[in-house]
Design a protein around this motif. Structure first.
Motif, short mmCIF file in Angstrom:
data_model
loop_
_atom_site.label_atom_id
_atom_site.label_comp_id
_atom_site.label_asym_id
_atom_site.label_seq_id
_atom_site.Cartn_x
_atom_site.Cartn_y
_atom_site.Cartn_z
N GLU A 1 0.83 -1.45 0.09
CA GLU A 1 -0.01 -0.05 -0.06
C GLU A 1 0.77 1.24 -0.05
O GLU A 1 0.56 2.13 -0.75
N THR A 2 1.85 1.26 0.98
CA THR A 2 2.64 2.50 0.89
C THR A 2 3.79 2.59 -0.25
O THR A 2 3.85 3.58 -0.94
N ASN A 3 4.47 1.43 -0.28
CA ASN A 3 5.53 1.66 -1.32
C ASN A 3 5.27 1.72 -2.76
O ASN A 3 5.98 1.96 -3.59
N PHE A 4 4.00 0.60 -2.99
CA PHE A 4 3.66 0.81 -4.54
C PHE A 4 2.50 1.58 -4.71
O PHE A 4 2.32 2.51 -5.32
N PHE A 5 1.38 1.37 -4.01
CA PHE A 5 0.18 2.20 -4.45
C PHE A 5 0.10 3.38 -3.80
O PHE A 5 -0.58 4.19 -4.93
N GLY A 6 0.92 3.81 -2.79
CA GLY A 6 0.78 5.14 -2.50
C GLY A 6 1.71 5.94 -3.63
O GLY A 6 1.05 7.04 -4.07
N ALA A 7 2.74 5.45 -4.27
CA ALA A 7 3.49 6.02 -5.15
C ALA A 7 2.82 6.21 -6.53
O ALA A 7 2.65 6.98 -7.36
N LEU A 8 1.97 5.01 -7.09
CA LEU A 8 1.11 4.93 -8.14
C LEU A 8 -0.07 6.11 -8.01
O LEU A 8 -0.14 6.65 -8.84
N GLN B 1 18.60 -0.48 -4.14
CA GLN B 1 19.06 -1.56 -4.81
C GLN B 1 18.30 -2.72 -4.56
O GLN B 1 18.27 -3.83 -5.42
N ALA B 2 17.37 -2.73 -3.63
CA ALA B 2 16.42 -3.83 -3.29
C ALA B 2 15.27 -3.92 -4.45
O ALA B 2 14.52 -5.04 -4.27
N GLY B 3 15.24 -2.91 -5.18
CA GLY B 3 14.22 -3.09 -6.15
C GLY B 3 14.72 -3.58 -7.60
O GLY B 3 14.03 -3.77 -8.37
N PHE B 4 16.01 -3.99 -7.47
CA PHE B 4 16.87 -4.61 -8.59
C PHE B 4 17.18 -6.20 -8.35
O PHE B 4 17.39 -6.87 -9.18
N ARG B 5 17.74 -6.26 -6.80
CA ARG B 5 18.13 -7.35 -6.69
C ARG B 5 17.70 -7.73 -5.06
O ARG B 5 17.66 -7.11 -4.16
N TYR C 1 9.58 -6.05 1.12
CA TYR C 1 10.05 -5.11 0.65
C TYR C 1 10.78 -5.05 -0.76
O TYR C 1 10.45 -4.28 -1.77
N ASN C 2 11.36 -6.29 -1.39
CA ASN C 2 11.83 -6.24 -2.57
C ASN C 2 10.85 -6.43 -3.61
O ASN C 2 10.53 -5.61 -4.46
N ALA C 3 9.53 -7.13 -3.15
CA ALA C 3 8.55 -7.06 -4.15
C ALA C 3 7.75 -5.76 -4.24
O ALA C 3 7.49 -5.30 -5.60
N SER C 4 7.71 -4.96 -3.11
CA SER C 4 7.14 -3.76 -3.58
C SER C 4 7.93 -2.65 -4.39
O SER C 4 7.44 -1.84 -5.08
N LYS C 5 9.40 -2.69 -4.29
CA LYS C 5 10.15 -1.99 -5.03
C LYS C 5 10.23 -2.57 -6.23
O LYS C 5 10.47 -1.68 -7.20
N PHE C 6 10.40 -3.81 -6.68
CA PHE C 6 10.10 -4.35 -7.94
C PHE C 6 8.75 -3.73 -8.68
O PHE C 6 8.80 -3.81 -10.05
N ALA C 7 7.78 -3.72 -8.16
CA ALA C 7 6.64 -3.65 -8.47
C ALA C 7 6.65 -2.05 -9.06
O ALA C 7 6.13 -1.47 -10.10
N LEU C 8 7.29 -0.97 -8.01
CA LEU C 8 7.43 0.23 -8.56
C LEU C 8 8.38 0.39 -9.58
O LEU C 8 7.80 1.48 -10.51
#
Length: 277
Positions: A107-114, A138-142, A150-157
């Motif tokens: 909700e915060t890391n993905f949907f909020g930014a979206l 870096q956790a949005g790529f690896r 957390y990885n999943a939220s940043k990968f989605a972003l």
């Protein structure tokens, strides 16, 4: 390129968001920064008086976003740069994280930014220009053990941001995904959350890394002010990158991931390519 820009930055109570706001304002730009507590607004407005303006907004309250952005446009006429910075780290092995904890992270890391991105895009389309800066990691790529959600939220972003860069380029709307490594903020400390469930079988892998991350909170090797300066510089550049790994650790982590992917592709290429009718 030297025209005064209007920035809208989410999550400026501290950390990298506050540093970006300060450096942008010191460079002569105007910064509207979102905060979740009323008492934080005046303090932020005094960071660079006459250049920083605090507004009350929780990015999880989607119904409030348009009103806040409309008020910013009414006051300043435009928004040139959006920085989606609001977010937090959820620590826990994949099995440890509850569905409720996972949904709150998304909700915060993905949907909020979206939601904030979607609210700003109509203005940027009308302006025929703008720059959207997504603060990933870096956790949005690896991925890493103990950071799966957390990885999943940043990968989605990163996924929707890559698509947006392709969709909006002809409208002169630029997108940059910033991927910081360890910076000296409270992300690894009191800004993070640990899953309520802890499973002993994961202690030597996920648990070990989480303990390490918590232990270096306040001792991270990278300076948020220097990172913010790079972000301000790329916003002022004519050809900003789609991706901006920030700090040597992020560069090394991403290069290692690319090498690993290349190894898998090359090792199995002859079999994986043999799929035609």
């Amino acid at each position: 390129m030297n025209q005064e820009k209007i920035w809208f930055i989410t999550g400026v109570s501290g950390g990298l968001g506050r540093s970006i706001a300060r450096q942008a304002a010191l460079s002569g730009d105007i910064v509207i920064g979102t905060l979740r507590k009323e008492e934080q607004i005046e303090e932020f407005s005094q960071v660079v008086p006459g250049k920083t303006y605090g507004v009350l907004l929780d990015v999880n309250e989607h119904a409030q976003i348009k009103g806040v952005i409309d008020a910013a446009i009414l006051k300043f006429g435009r928004i040139d740069v959006l920085v989606n910075n609001a977010g937090y780290g959820l620590f826990g092995a994949v099995e440890e994280v509850s569905m409720e904890e996972a949904r709150l992270q998304m909700e915060t890391n993905f949907f909020g930014a979206l939601a904030v991105t979607q609210a700003v895009l109509p203005l940027m389309r009308k302006q025929q220009g703008g720059h959207i800066v997504q603060i990933s990691s870096q956790a949005g790529f690896r991925s890493a053990p103990g950071l799966g959600l957390y990885n999943a939220s940043k990968f989605a972003l990163e996924g929707f941001s890559e698509a947006l860069a392709l969709e909006a380029a002809h409208l002169n709307i630029k997108v940059t995904i910033v991927e910081p490594g360890p910076f000296r903020t409270s992300w690894a400390g009191n800004s993070s959350k640990r899953s309520a469930d802890v499973i002993e079988d994961y202690a030597s892998v996920a648990g070990k890394l989480i303990t390490t991350i918590n232990g270096y909170s306040g001792k991270q090797p990278n300076d948020p002010e220097k990172g913010a300066n790079v972000i301000v510089e790329i916003v002022r550049s004519e050809n900003p990158p789609l991706r901006l790994p920030l700090g040597p650790e992020a560069h090394e982590a991403i290069k290692n991931k690319l090498r690993s992917v290349a190894d898998d592709i090359n090792t199995w290429e002859s079999k994986a390519m043999n799929t035609a009718f």
